[in-house]
Scaffold this motif. Structure first.
Motif, PDB file in Angstrom:
ATOM      1  N   ALA A 145     -12.318   1.014  11.245  1.00  0.00           N
ATOM      2  CA  ALA A 145     -13.554   0.383  10.826  1.00  0.00           C
ATOM      3  C   ALA A 145     -13.371   0.428   9.276  1.00  0.00           C
ATOM      4  O   ALA A 145     -14.157  -0.192   8.621  1.00  0.00           O
ATOM      5  CB  ALA A 145     -14.624   1.243  11.277  1.00  0.00           C
ATOM      6  N   ILE A 146     -12.868   1.397   8.756  1.00  0.00           N
ATOM      7  CA  ILE A 146     -12.606   1.750   7.250  1.00  0.00           C
ATOM      8  C   ILE A 146     -11.183   1.215   6.790  1.00  0.00           C
ATOM      9  O   ILE A 146     -11.081   0.739   5.573  1.00  0.00           O
ATOM     10  CB  ILE A 146     -13.150   3.056   6.721  1.00  0.00           C
ATOM     11  N   LEU A 198      -8.560 -10.077   7.158  1.00  0.00           N
ATOM     12  CA  LEU A 198     -10.421  -9.666   6.792  1.00  0.00           C
ATOM     13  C   LEU A 198     -11.124 -10.564   7.639  1.00  0.00           C
ATOM     14  O   LEU A 198     -12.151 -10.122   8.151  1.00  0.00           O
ATOM     15  CB  LEU A 198     -10.295  -9.987   5.257  1.00  0.00           C
ATOM     16  N   LEU A 199     -10.766 -11.853   7.919  1.00  0.00           N
ATOM     17  CA  LEU A 199     -11.634 -12.562   8.653  1.00  0.00           C
ATOM     18  C   LEU A 199     -11.933 -12.041  10.111  1.00  0.00           C
ATOM     19  O   LEU A 199     -12.767 -11.906  10.633  1.00  0.00           O
ATOM     20  CB  LEU A 199     -11.137 -14.122   8.510  1.00  0.00           C
ATOM     21  N   PHE A 237      -7.340  -1.771   3.071  1.00  0.00           N
ATOM     22  CA  PHE A 237      -6.169  -2.159   2.774  1.00  0.00           C
ATOM     23  C   PHE A 237      -6.050  -3.707   2.714  1.00  0.00           C
ATOM     24  O   PHE A 237      -5.511  -3.913   1.576  1.00  0.00           O
ATOM     25  CB  PHE A 237      -5.061  -1.566   3.788  1.00  0.00           C
ATOM     26  N   GLN A 238      -6.831  -4.300   3.539  1.00  0.00           N
ATOM     27  CA  GLN A 238      -6.443  -5.944   3.409  1.00  0.00           C
ATOM     28  C   GLN A 238      -7.287  -6.399   2.145  1.00  0.00           C
ATOM     29  O   GLN A 238      -6.695  -7.084   1.488  1.00  0.00           O
ATOM     30  CB  GLN A 238      -7.026  -6.694   4.696  1.00  0.00           C
ATOM     31  N   THR A 291      -2.159   5.621   5.239  1.00  0.00           N
ATOM     32  CA  THR A 291      -2.119   4.381   5.083  1.00  0.00           C
ATOM     33  C   THR A 291      -1.397   4.146   3.657  1.00  0.00           C
ATOM     34  O   THR A 291      -0.641   3.403   3.439  1.00  0.00           O
ATOM     35  CB  THR A 291      -3.076   3.674   5.470  1.00  0.00           C
ATOM     36  N   THR A 292      -2.013   4.845   2.592  1.00  0.00           N
ATOM     37  CA  THR A 292      -1.666   4.656   1.214  1.00  0.00           C
ATOM     38  C   THR A 292      -0.365   5.318   1.160  1.00  0.00           C
ATOM     39  O   THR A 292       0.516   4.581   0.287  1.00  0.00           O
ATOM     40  CB  THR A 292      -2.719   5.484   0.521  1.00  0.00           C
ATOM     41  N   LEU A 293      -0.394   6.561   1.723  1.00  0.00           N
ATOM     42  CA  LEU A 293       1.245   6.981   1.685  1.00  0.00           C
ATOM     43  C   LEU A 293       2.224   6.244   2.086  1.00  0.00           C
ATOM     44  O   LEU A 293       3.450   6.338   1.750  1.00  0.00           O
ATOM     45  CB  LEU A 293       1.108   8.563   2.200  1.00  0.00           C
TER      46      LEU A 293
END
Lengths: 156, 885
Positions: B153-154, B312-313, B159-160, B33-35
């Motif tokens: 889950a992580i 996030l919510l 990210f958000q 995801t970072t990439l």
């Protein structure tokens, strides 16, 4: 031999005499045609009967077990009915029926017969009438016999 | 490797479970995801450059990756770069989502496997507290959402959360005061939302419980269906389920209300913040304390905050829900007292052959219900020998038998075989050296053969010569199993352990099974099942060949010996079979699909054509018309409910009036429409001359039918090759039973007891040609129905007995199956005959045959009355005998 002949045979059966032809056709249709070879047993004394036989062709012996062995008490032939009591109530066969020649029968099973009676009450009433007449005659005969017996005893 | 979870305890927390079994995958997801972020950023950035620099720009040529490009080439270069990045971005997304799916599915598979393993490790008494319905619902439905959640889950919070932080930092850098305003309501949200959520979580738990009860009730209704109908309690059960559904509805509706209340509150608070921006920020701008530009920038940034905050919510709510479900499942499976994992996995090399007794040392047991207790039982059961455990209702006998079998653990004291306590022996010893049977054995869905060999299915074995499995496929399945913490037991390997049965080959195993089923008195049943089974599925051509051989012998006998011949109407190509229907006679075969009716066939163009071409059309219409007239006449005034109609009429009640109308309509018409003709021909097709005796099937008609067979065959082979199976003396008819294939004819319907005579007659030929065993083998393939529903209790018990004997146990424990002395009891006689060296322990209710056993244990009300040889306990048995009377 087709269903029409079977209906004719049914019409000659005293118990079914008053029943209209259409119903007899249905009765014939739901019954089974069977062929028994000479010597073959149609039913056995002592067994619980579940069907009546109308002899369409051939002859069969009515055989009763006695102390001295089996004894032929009668012979039935074309258009005779045997075992009809069995399709009205649960009783053991009072005699065995054994084919003498090749015998063609129309076999009426008790279940099917009862279903027809429940479907057509007028048929039941007709049969009841015949049975009642028979009972009346038997009762009268019995009374006669009793009377004679009483007389014989009184005189004795 | 994180696969070492076999037999591990269940993880109590969802996150521990996720981290323990998927940390590498989680980290990979975060990394990918970072990439993907720079790529995403560039795809947003490039359009700006295309518009500003390539389309709107003026200074050319420009430098692009070290090349000097004019405006058009520069535009194209940027556009292709954009296209390339879009593709790349989507490829990365595709890979990421696939990987997430993979991770989630593996985790789901792992937890389901763990749960099922737990079920196998529950002690037997535990199944009195938890129903099958609940367990099934947990393993299948309740853990399902976990798979979807675990992959995110992580990654999602990372990210958000990260994005949110970046935006917040940006706002704070622009102006600390506005930054403070932006986060001013977060503490309030952070306080209120979890409080509301807590109630939702509680409701979630209730919902889970409610659903479990629902599935329990549905399961119970199914297993108790007989009682339901027999007691007229359908209304009660519907009310009961309706009640669960009402509760379910109320809980769900409550959850919805609260969930959306949280969303509402959250949205409101999010909108409240701009109110501060406009009021306070506006004031500050007017006062000249911050620049107008900064306020606009902060407002834009705040708008961006809403996205991640919402995510996030949503994540938070999903997380709460998933944790509730996980906890609700785990707490049910985390029974503290379960069998140790060795019970399942121990290879079973414990040697019991030296043991000369089963010793009961002060065995006590505290059962769940009344009459299940045992109190201080001490006895020494001799090995080898026959022992009777005598005890009536409430004596605790079944419990003692199960303790001997190692299925129950005594509450105190020990039951030992040699020096091994029975309750600590692994299944690999208990289920191989011992056999335990009671009067209601479980029969598994499948064939009789499956059920007989079931006792040999201990561990997967290498395939025998001639059997094959795709190695690559096998390897893939084993790897996947290992990756998800499953044992490498592959169902497609060989499970029938022929060594355990003491035979050399599968062939010999079949022989042994047939010997045993015959010995136990099931031989005739299995033979009859074989006769009724179809040849389909038995590809082995030996069976077919031998059936055809026997068919020829039967035919010869039927033709030469009138005592047989008069019971059968054989299939012969050049004569009409009067005990079969007209259509069977015309096609000289059967439709492959048994659901095809004579009416369907009457509508088939191929059949219609051939009938016309062979001059049968008018005959058949005539016959059909006569039948219809007769049926209308006979059955028109028979009531609907009467069975006579459904059993005997060619026409169902609701169609009688249609046929009546059809007859009236077509009375004087010479030419019928196709449809009318087909309706009548359909009736004619059903006619069986010897049964229906309507005098319609004339010699002339029958000759025409026979003559039409060849053209019909030719036409059907050409245009409907797969629709019919044709009769041929030298070919098996796959859809017919073995019996019908042997006979290749029809029992005469006008001969009394033709069926019985034929069965006797086939039996003779089968024995003469030594086919019985082959047919019995086919009988072993009889499908027993769900849990053996097509077998009688006696058959089930015998199958279970053979199943136990086939694997050659040393000690056989029989509870409630033996009633008499070893000499007269059929079960004991059978065991004596086929397993003479085994030690037998019989649980029985009365002491009538006690003197014939080597050793006796007598129980009453959970206590020991006496134990010892008959002579030594004889006196103590008297009160037991009296009690029994």
């Amino acid at each position: 031999m087709s269903i029409d002949q079977e209906v004719e045979a049914l019409q000659r059966v005293p118990m079914l005499r008053g029943i209209e032809k259409g119903k007899l056709r249905l009765l014939a249709f739901i019954s089974e045609r069977m062929v028994y070879g000479p010597g073959e047993t149609l039913c056995k004394q002592g067994d619980i009967g579940d069907s009546a036989f109308i002899v369409l062709d051939g002859e069969a012996d009515i055989v009763v077990d006695t102390d001295t062995g089996p004894k032929t008490v009668a012979v039935v032939g074309t258009n005779d009915i045997v075992g009809e009591i069995a399709i009205l109530c649960d009783v053991p066969r009072t005699a065995s029926v054994i084919a003498k020649t090749e015998v063609h029968t129309l076999t009426i099973s008790k279940d099917q017969f009862l279903k027809m009676m429940s479907e057509f009450p007028e048929m039941t009433i007709e049969i009841m009438r015949v049975l009642a007449a028979r009972l009346e005659r038997t009762t009268r005969d019995l009374a006669d016999v009793r009377g004679e017996l009483a007389r014989a005893t009184a005189n004795g | 490797m994180e696969s070492g979870s076999i037999g591990a305890a269940m993880e109590k927390s969802l996150f521990k479970f996720v981290w323990k079994y998927s940390k590498r995958q989680q980290i990979t997801i975060v990394l990918i995801t970072t990439l993907s972020f720079p790529i995403l950023y560039t795809t947003l950035e490039l359009p700006k450059r295309i518009i500003n620099e390539a389309i709107g720009g003026t200074q050319f040529p420009r430098n692009f990756l070290g090349m000097e490009l004019d405006q058009i080439p520069f535009l194209l270069a940027l556009c292709f770069a954009f296209l390339g990045l879009v593709v790349l971005n989507n490829v990365v997304k595709f890979c990421l989502n696939t990987y997430k799916g993979l991770t989630g599915e593996r985790m789901l598979r792992r937890i389901r496997y763990q749960l099922f393993e737990r079920v196998l490790r529950f002690r037997l008494a535990h199944f009195g507290k938890i129903s099958a319905g609940e367990i099934i619902s947990m393993i299948t439905a309740e853990v399902q959402p976990l798979g979807g959640f675990i992959a995110d889950a992580i990654a999602t919070p990372a990210f958000q959360g990260g994005t949110l932080l970046v935006y917040l930092t940006f706002i704070f850098v622009q102006d600390p005061l506005l930054g403070a305003a932006a986060v001013a309501l977060y503490p309030i949200q952070g306080y209120i939302i979890p409080r509301l959520q807590r109630r939702v979580n509680q409701l979630g738990k209730e919902r889970v419980r409610n659903l479990r009860q629902l599935s329990d009730r549905v399961g119970e209704s199914i297993s108790g269906i007989r009682e339901i109908h027999a007691n007229d309690t359908t209304a009660y059960h519907m009310a009961d389920v309706s009640d669960r559904l009402q509760t379910n509805f109320e809980i769900r509706f409550e959850i919805f209300k609260r969930k959306y209340a949280i969303k509402f509150l959250n949205n409101f608070l999010n909108q409240l913040t701009p109110f501060f921006f406009y009021s306070i920020g506006g004031y500050l701008v007017i006062q000249g304390n911050i620049s107008f530009g900064a306020l606009v920038a902060v407002l834009a940034a705040y708008k961006d905050l809403a996205g991640p905050w919402k995510e996030l919510l949503a994540y938070y709510q999903m997380l709460a829900d998933t944790i509730v479900k996980y906890d609700a499942v785990i707490e049910q499976f985390d029974a503290s007292d379960i069998f140790p994992v060795e019970r399942l996995d121990d290879p079973g090399d414990i040697d019991l052959s030296g043991a000369d007794s089963i010793a009961l040392q002060n065995v006590s047991y505290v059962g769940e219900g009344a009459g299940q207790n045992l109190d201080g039982i001490a006895a020494t059961i001799p090995i080898p020998g026959t022992t009777a455990v005598i005890g009536g209702e409430g004596s605790g006998r079944p419990q003692l038998m199960q303790i001997l079998a190692g299925l129950l653990a005594p509450s105190s004291g020990r039951a030992q075989i040699g020096d091994q306590a029975t309750d600590t022996l692994p299944d690999s010893v208990l289920g191989r050296k011992l056999a335990y049977l009671d009067s209601s054995p479980h029969i598994f869905t499948g064939t009789i053969r499956n059920n007989l060999t079931y006792g040999l299915y201990h561990r997967p074995l290498p395939l025998l010569d001639g059997e094959e499995i795709d190695d690559a496929l096998l390897q893939r399945r084993l790897t996947e199993a290992q990756l998800t913490g499953a044992r490498g037991y592959e169902i497609n390997l060989r499970w029938e352990d022929i060594d355990a049965a003491g035979v050399e080959s599968l062939e010999a195993l079949d022989e042994r099974m047939i010997e045993l089923v015959s010995g136990v008195g099931l031989g005739d049943d299995i033979y009859r099942m074989g006769l009724q089974s179809t040849v389909e599925g038995h590809t082995d051509s030996e069976l077919s060949e031998r059936i055809l051989g026997a068919r020829a012998a039967i035919r010869e006998r039927v033709l030469s010996e009138p005592e047989f011949g008069e019971y059968v109407h054989l299939w012969t190509p050049d004569s009409f079979n009067r005990s079969a229907s007209v259509i069977e006679n015309i096609v000289y075969g059967l439709p492959v699909d048994p659901a095809v009716t004579p009416h369907d066939m009457a509508a088939m163009p191929e059949i219609k054509d051939v009938i016309r071409e062979n001059g049968l059309h008018d005959d058949l219409v005539g016959i059909g018309r006569s039948i219809a007239e007769t049926m209308v006449e006979l059955f028109a005034d028979v009531s609907d409910e009467n069975e006579l109609l459904s059993t005997y009429s060619f026409i169902p009640k609701d169609e009688i009036s249609d046929y009546d109308a059809l007859l009236n309509r077509t009375k004087n018409k010479s030419e019928l429409t196709d449809d009318e003709a087909a309706k009548l021909i359909g009736l004619a097709f059903m006619l069986v001359p010897t049964r229906h005796r309507l005098g319609l099937s004339t010699e002339d008609f029958q000759e025409k039918v026979v003559a039409a067979r060849a053209p019909m065959r030719e036409r059907l082979d050409k245009d409907a090759p797969d629709a019919f199976e044709h009769f041929q003396a030298d070919k098996i008819v796959p859809s017919l039973s073995i019996e019908d294939n042997l006979l290749f004819g029809r029992p005469r319907l006008d001969r009394p007891k033709a069926r019985e005579a034929i069965e006797r007659f086939i039996g003779q030929i089968v024995d003469e040609m030594s086919l019985r065993e082959v047919i019995m083998r086919a009988g072993l393939e009889f499908e027993v129905g769900i849990a053996g529903s097509r077998l009688s209790t006696g058959q089930k018990q015998r199958i279970a007995l053979v199943r136990a004997i086939l694997r050659r146990p040393d000690i056989i424990l029989l509870d409630g199956l033996v009633t008499g002395a070893p000499g007269d009891d059929p079960v004991l006689r059978f065991i004596k005959q086929v397993a003479p060296d085994s030690t037998v322990v019989c649980g029985m209710a009365n002491a009538d045959s006690a003197e014939t056993f080597d050793y006796i244990i007598a129980l009453q009300n959970g206590g020991l009355v006496a134990a010892g040889t008959y002579d030594s306990v004889q006196a103590s048995l008297t009160p037991l005998r009296q009690a029994a009377e």
